[in-house]
Scaffold this active site. Structure first.
Site, PDB file in Angstrom:
ATOM      1  CB  THR A 208     -27.627 -76.873  80.369  1.00  0.00           C
ATOM      2  OG1 THR A 208     -27.800 -76.063  79.195  1.00  0.00           O
ATOM      3  CG2 THR A 208     -26.551 -76.244  81.249  1.00  0.00           C
TER       4      THR A 208
ATOM      5  NE  ARG B  58     -34.308 -81.402  72.665  1.00  0.00           N
ATOM      6  CZ  ARG B  58     -33.599 -81.997  71.704  1.00  0.00           C
ATOM      7  NH1 ARG B  58     -33.020 -83.159  71.911  1.00  0.00           N
ATOM      8  NH2 ARG B  58     -33.479 -81.438  70.516  1.00  0.00           N
ATOM      9  CG  ASP B  59     -30.863 -75.568  77.063  1.00  0.00           C
ATOM     10  OD1 ASP B  59     -30.415 -76.124  78.087  1.00  0.00           O
ATOM     11  OD2 ASP B  59     -30.196 -74.779  76.385  1.00  0.00           O
ATOM     12  CB  VAL B  60     -36.196 -75.266  81.366  1.00  0.00           C
ATOM     13  CG1 VAL B  60     -36.657 -74.279  82.439  1.00  0.00           C
ATOM     14  CG2 VAL B  60     -37.309 -75.533  80.364  1.00  0.00           C
TER      15      VAL B  60
END
Length: 268
Positions: free
Chosen positions: A99, A57-59
């Protein structure tokens, strides 16, 4: 309670891609490929090797850490989500987190996550690895790196997007292949994106191409010949992904900001 991580002395990937030239050495193309491959393998493990499957979810490049040997590992699992069972097709969330610039358009629209949401984010990471640019650029107005690369590759010139600090020391076929893979990962529709197993296979092929080039150059110079080692034929690719202007605008609006962005030419 404490969570202990392996010490990753070289910090985050984004520091190497956009660090000051006098304080951070430029990563070679071979180093970038290995970092990309190891990161892709980490995501593949989350998607395929865990039961139930996990979505990061936040690569992003700041969540890819490097050790002293520049070996890469995915970090920061604070936003990780698990499928309730192996048969689930998606995970629903109450709100959009992550992000800006890395978020898949379908997640912004539906609040539903799949493994292809991570694939989209990783495609942005690949574009940063190729270009050395940030995921959001001012060109002159704020725009996504996806659109920035699409506009330039539509003219058929890979050199206009590759990080100039590498001074042309790379296999052009491999660079085209990575850029093409990245744009497929960031396709508007998740059905048109590859899975991480496919991405791992493509990156391994690029590493093989670079190894062949380096071996050929070593033999060339060991034989005492002169010439330019950086002449290559282009990699003919059909860049099939597209990112609609409206989806990028929707992302900015959902996360609290709505910039004006210019339209670019259609991708071939």
């Amino acid at each position: 309670m404490a969570l202990v991580y392996e010490y990753m002395s070289e910090g985050a990937l984004h520091e190497h891609l956009r660090g000051k030239e006098d304080s951070m050495r430029c990563l070679t193309w071979g180093q970038r490929l290995h970092i990309a491959l190891e990161s892709a393998q980490g995501l593949e493990y989350l998607h395929k090797g865990c039961n139930p499957p996990l979505i990061h979810r936040d690569v992003k490049t700041s969540n890819i850490l490097l050790n002293a040997n520049l070996e890469a590992k995915i970090a920061d699992f604070g936003l990780l989500k698990a499928f309730d069972s192996g048969g689930d097709t998606h995970v629903s969330t109450a709100r959009v987190v992550g992000t800006r610039g890395y978020l898949a358009p379908e997640y912004l629209a539906t609040y539903q996550l799949t493994s292809k949401s991570d694939v989209f984010s990783f495609g942005v990471v690949l574009l940063e690895i190729v270009t050395g640019q940030s995921h959001l650029l001012n060109d002159p107005e704020q725009t996504s790196i996806i659109q920035w690369v699409q506009q330039r590759l539509a003219r058929g010139n890979i050199e206009s997007v590759v990080d100039a600090r590498m001074s042309g020391d790379y296999d052009v076929n491999g660079v085209w292949k990575v850029a093409d893979t990245a744009l497929k990962c960031t396709a508007q529709s998740p059905e048109h994106r590859p899975n991480m197993t496919d991405v791992v296979a493509q990156l391994q092929e690029c590493i093989d191409l670079e190894a062949t080039r380096c071996d050929a150059n070593a033999r060339f110079y060991s034989a005492g010949s002169g010439g330019n080692p950086n002449r290559y034929s282009g990699y003919n690719t059909d860049i099939s992904s597209e990112v609609s202007q409206s989806s990028i605008a929707f992302e900015m609006e959902r996360l609290g900001r709505m910039p004006t962005m210019s339209n670019g030419p259609d991708v071939r």
